[in-house]
Design a protein around this motif. Structure first.
Motif, mmCIF file in Angstrom:
data_model
loop_
_atom_site.group_PDB
_atom_site.id
_atom_site.type_symbol
_atom_site.label_atom_id
_atom_site.label_comp_id
_atom_site.label_asym_id
_atom_site.label_seq_id
_atom_site.Cartn_x
_atom_site.Cartn_y
_atom_site.Cartn_z
ATOM 1 N N GLY A 1 0.836 -1.205 0.000
ATOM 2 C CA GLY A 1 0.000 0.000 0.000
ATOM 3 C C GLY A 1 0.866 1.248 0.000
ATOM 4 N N TYR A 2 0.328 2.342 0.506
ATOM 5 C CA TYR A 2 1.036 3.626 0.495
ATOM 6 C C TYR A 2 2.402 3.483 1.173
ATOM 7 C CZ TYR A 2 -3.281 5.909 -1.028
ATOM 8 O OH TYR A 2 -4.390 6.297 -1.745
ATOM 9 N N VAL A 3 2.455 2.762 2.289
ATOM 10 C CA VAL A 3 3.719 2.637 3.020
ATOM 11 C C VAL A 3 4.593 1.516 2.446
ATOM 12 C CG1 VAL A 3 4.689 1.916 5.253
ATOM 13 C CG2 VAL A 3 2.909 3.657 5.171
ATOM 14 N N SER B 1 3.898 -1.162 10.203
ATOM 15 C CA SER B 1 2.532 -0.677 10.430
ATOM 16 C C SER B 1 2.483 0.024 11.789
ATOM 17 C CB SER B 1 1.549 -1.851 10.470
ATOM 18 O OG SER B 1 1.631 -2.603 9.302
ATOM 19 N N THR B 2 1.529 0.957 11.908
ATOM 20 C CA THR B 2 1.337 1.621 13.202
ATOM 21 C C THR B 2 0.520 0.698 14.095
ATOM 22 O OG1 THR B 2 1.336 3.716 12.042
ATOM 23 C CG2 THR B 2 0.466 3.723 14.291
ATOM 24 N N VAL B 3 1.100 0.296 15.224
ATOM 25 C CA VAL B 3 0.432 -0.697 16.072
ATOM 26 C C VAL B 3 0.448 -0.295 17.537
ATOM 27 C CG1 VAL B 3 0.899 -2.652 14.543
ATOM 28 C CG2 VAL B 3 2.579 -2.045 16.287
ATOM 29 N N SER C 1 -5.785 8.618 6.617
ATOM 30 C CA SER C 1 -5.745 7.241 7.106
ATOM 31 C C SER C 1 -4.966 7.108 8.400
ATOM 32 C CB SER C 1 -5.122 6.341 6.041
ATOM 33 O OG SER C 1 -3.767 6.705 5.885
ATOM 34 N N CYS C 2 -4.378 8.202 8.904
ATOM 35 C CA CYS C 2 -3.531 8.044 10.099
ATOM 36 C C CYS C 2 -4.042 8.784 11.331
ATOM 37 C CB CYS C 2 -2.108 8.475 9.780
ATOM 38 S SG CYS C 2 -1.315 7.344 8.637
ATOM 39 N N LEU C 3 -4.090 10.123 11.284
ATOM 40 C CA LEU C 3 -4.378 10.860 12.517
ATOM 41 C C LEU C 3 -5.685 10.412 13.177
ATOM 42 C CD1 LEU C 3 -3.150 14.546 11.912
ATOM 43 C CD2 LEU C 3 -1.883 12.530 12.592
HETATM 44 N N1 NAD Z 1 -0.584 5.959 4.649
HETATM 45 C C1 NAD Z 1 0.253 6.689 5.371
HETATM 46 O O1 NAD Z 1 0.468 7.863 5.101
HETATM 47 C C2 NAD Z 1 0.961 6.085 6.543
HETATM 48 C C3 NAD Z 1 2.053 6.760 7.118
HETATM 49 C C4 NAD Z 1 2.696 6.183 8.207
HETATM 50 C C5 NAD Z 1 2.272 4.974 8.718
HETATM 51 N N2 NAD Z 1 1.199 4.347 8.141
HETATM 52 C C6 NAD Z 1 0.792 3.047 8.693
HETATM 53 O O2 NAD Z 1 1.289 2.035 7.819
HETATM 54 C C7 NAD Z 1 0.367 0.939 7.753
HETATM 55 C C8 NAD Z 1 -0.042 0.710 6.305
HETATM 56 O O3 NAD Z 1 -0.745 1.846 5.861
HETATM 57 P P1 NAD Z 1 -1.081 2.075 4.305
HETATM 58 O O4 NAD Z 1 -1.694 3.417 4.201
HETATM 59 O O5 NAD Z 1 0.113 1.747 3.477
HETATM 60 O O6 NAD Z 1 -2.195 0.947 4.099
HETATM 61 P P2 NAD Z 1 -2.846 0.472 2.729
HETATM 62 O O7 NAD Z 1 -4.226 0.119 3.039
HETATM 63 O O8 NAD Z 1 -2.560 1.470 1.648
HETATM 64 O O9 NAD Z 1 -2.018 -0.835 2.348
HETATM 65 C C9 NAD Z 1 -2.087 -2.024 3.049
HETATM 66 C C10 NAD Z 1 -1.878 -3.163 2.063
HETATM 67 O O10 NAD Z 1 -1.788 -4.377 2.782
HETATM 68 C C11 NAD Z 1 -2.406 -5.399 2.026
HETATM 69 N N3 NAD Z 1 -2.731 -6.525 2.916
HETATM 70 C C12 NAD Z 1 -3.671 -6.590 3.893
HETATM 71 N N4 NAD Z 1 -3.638 -7.788 4.506
HETATM 72 C C13 NAD Z 1 -2.650 -8.502 3.921
HETATM 73 C C14 NAD Z 1 -2.127 -9.806 4.118
HETATM 74 N N5 NAD Z 1 -2.609 -10.616 5.072
HETATM 75 N N6 NAD Z 1 -1.118 -10.211 3.325
HETATM 76 C C15 NAD Z 1 -0.612 -9.401 2.376
HETATM 77 N N7 NAD Z 1 -1.069 -8.152 2.140
HETATM 78 C C16 NAD Z 1 -2.074 -7.703 2.910
HETATM 79 C C17 NAD Z 1 -3.621 -4.713 1.423
HETATM 80 O O11 NAD Z 1 -4.113 -5.404 0.294
HETATM 81 C C18 NAD Z 1 -3.046 -3.341 1.080
HETATM 82 O O12 NAD Z 1 -2.546 -3.304 -0.246
HETATM 83 C C19 NAD Z 1 -0.782 1.318 8.681
HETATM 84 O O13 NAD Z 1 -0.560 0.764 9.932
HETATM 85 C C20 NAD Z 1 -0.705 2.835 8.757
HETATM 86 O O14 NAD Z 1 -1.236 3.342 9.945
HETATM 87 C C21 NAD Z 1 0.552 4.859 7.071
#
Ligand code: NAD
Length: 474
Positions: free
Chosen positions: A9-11, A120-122, A268-270
């Motif tokens: 995903g984004y991260v 991931s943020t946990v 998606s975060c704050l």
């Molecule tokens: N988006 C941000 O700006 C940002 C910044 C810092 C931290 N985070 C944290 O990073 C984490 C990810 O955020 P994101 O925005 O990238 O999420 P996202 O939803 O964009 O991406 C998550 C990806 O994980 C995949 N996925 C889910 N379950 C799975 C599994 N069992 N096996 C394989 N793939 C799986 C999904 O299909 C998806 O593509 C979160 O905890 C978020 O809080 C996000």
């Protein structure tokens, strides 16, 4: 090094691309087959500046490949990053379902020593729990009959959507939480190319690293809610918040970032991280009064905007055509998760308004998120203004900053612009025959001020919110 990133995903995708760029062999794994197919074909599944080119270059170099199966990916991994989503449950807690499923899958398929890094943020304590899952089946041995050891580390991500590649390449800080020196050493080596001045890496224990991410997001959210509260108060007392912001910014102890009054934070975060921290606090018997207030102030900004729109139309939005500019929760991304625009559109439609929206990149994601809501989309910003009774600006995309106000005036039936991001000056709009509303604008009525001053009483401006609620209950 051989790196596996689970969750593209984004991260995860930014992490994978940037680590490949630094010379590592990276496999990005995602359970979404469609996403993996798109990535293999070089297509970005979401909008993120610079990431498309980086993806193509790294994929073509052979250093970055994509997989659906964790098993196929982890065979030779030195480090496995977990970057799956951790959205909010109904009760505010973090939904760790996907993360824990990954941990269980990994416990089954890892066949040699490796480090599992939670990006991931946990919630605090998750890393320790995952370590237990991973090592439960540690009776397993590798090919030479040696018991395998899976170490856990926390490496929260601080990138911001819209400048994610830049943030990853030039981080403010790289937080590494671990329990043993070997883990620190391996991750230090991995991040060496990004530690451009030798000052970026911060080492700590796993729990502190997990908490650090929540602490940062809480501070950012606090600044946003504080400036929004000050802005509302300033307006009510007849002060100009933009002048006050200049004063705040000039103070080095305060600084200028995150000091823009607006409709509040989304994304998606704050929102979800504040909720998750409040949930953790509740479990530990901690009051978390500040965090709760930050959240409350944030949501009330949306109400203020909706109230102002209702008041403008004297409580009757039926058959009113409202144009909305901007759907993503901020510019530079097509992410609409917890975007204030979606809440507003749902409320407007529920009030009977006909909403036409435009966003340069987020229309598709918004369309999917608003599947239950009747809303039209336009191909261009000016298209949605046609015959609109009001225009609401929800995201500060560059193309909305200097629009042709003559065209807006000609296109619209009404003349009101609700400027939730404080992009325009009222005097500029006035020249074009347009009216301007922004959150926190001055609400003092001069005659009342004079009367109160003559009477020698401190002035208390009347709340337009209260007036609006009295006039239009419900
Ligand atoms: N988006 C941000 O700006 C940002 C910044 C810092 C931290 N985070 C944290 O990073 C984490 C990810 O955020 P994101 O925005 O990238 O999420 P996202 O939803 O964009 O991406 C998550 C990806 O994980 C995949 N996925 C889910 N379950 C799975 C599994 N069992 N096996 C394989 N793939 C799986 C999904 O299909 C998806 O593509 C979160 O905890 C978020 O809080 C996000």
């Amino acid at each position: 090094m051989n790196i596996v990133v689970i969750g593209a995903g984004y991260v995860g995708l930014v992490t994978g691309c940037c680590l490949a760029e630094a010379g590592n062999r990276v496999i990005c794994v995602d359970s979404d087959l469609k996403k993996i197919k798109a990535l293999e074909a070089g297509h970005l599944p979401f909008y993120e500046p610079q990431l498309g080119d980086l993806l193509t270059i790294q994929r073509d170099s052979g250093r970055l490949i994509f997989e659906v199966s964790i098993e196929d990916a982890v065979e030779k991994a030195d480090i496995v990053f977990l970057a799956v989503g951790t959205p909010a449950n109904e009760d505010g807690s973090a939904d760790l379902k996907n993360l824990l499923n990954c941990a269980k899958d990994l416990a089954r398929v890892i066949t040699s020593d490796c480090i599992v890094v939670v990006k991931s943020t946990v919630p605090v304590g998750t890393g320790e729990y995952i370590e237990k899952i991973l090592n439960q089946s540690s009776e397993r041995a590798d090919r030479s009959d040696r018991k395998i050891r899976i170490r856990i580390a926390s490496n929260p991500e601080f990138l911001a959507e819209g400048r994610a590649v830049q943030d990853f390449r030039h981080p403010d800080r790289i937080v590494i939480g671990a329990a043993d020196p070997q883990c620190f050493a391996i991750l230090e080596e991995l991040y060496e190319p990004f530690d451009y001045d030798g000052q970026r890496l911060i080492f700590m224990d796993v729990r502190s690293a997990e908490f650090a991410k929540y602490a940062c997001n809480s501070m950012l959210a606090a600044r946003i809610s504080m400036i929004n509260e000050l802005s509302g108060l300033a307006g009510a007392l007849g002060a100009e918040i933009s002048s006050i912001c200049q004063v705040l910014e000039a103070d080095p102890r305060i600084g200028g970032s995150y000091l823009h009054p607006g409709v509040g934070y989304g994304g998606s975060c704050l929102p979800k991280d504040l909720s998750a921290l409040i949930y953790s606090a509740k479990r530990m018997g901690e009051p978390a009064d500040m965090l709760r207030s930050i959240q409350r102030v944030n949501l009330s900004q949306r109400d203020r905007l909706l109230d102002a729109i209702r008041e403008h139309f004297m409580g009757d939005l039926s058959s009113k055509k409202i144009a909305v500019w901007g759907l993503s929760f901020k510019p530079g991304t097509n992410d609409v998760r917890a975007a204030p625009s979606l809440t507003l559109i749902r409320d407007l439609v529920e009030d009977g308004a006909c909403v036409h929206a435009y966003d340069p990149v987020a229309q598709q994601t918004a369309n999917a998120a608003l599947a239950e809501t009747e809303v039209g989309f336009g191909k261009a910003a000016m298209d949605v203004c046609k015959d609109a009774d009001a225009l609401v600006v929800m995201t500060e995309w560059d193309e909305f900053k200097r629009p042709d106000f003559n065209v807006i005036k000609r296109q619209m039936r009404g003349n009101m612009i609700f400027d939730s991001r404080a992009l325009y000056r009222p005097e500029t709009l006035r020249k074009y025959g347009l009216k301007h509303y922004r959150l926190g604008q001055k609400r003092v009525i001069e005659s009342e001020l004079e009367e109160e001053t003559k009477a020698g009483r401190p002035f208390h401006a009347r709340s337009t919110r209260e007036t609006s609620k009295e006039k239009h209950p419900g």
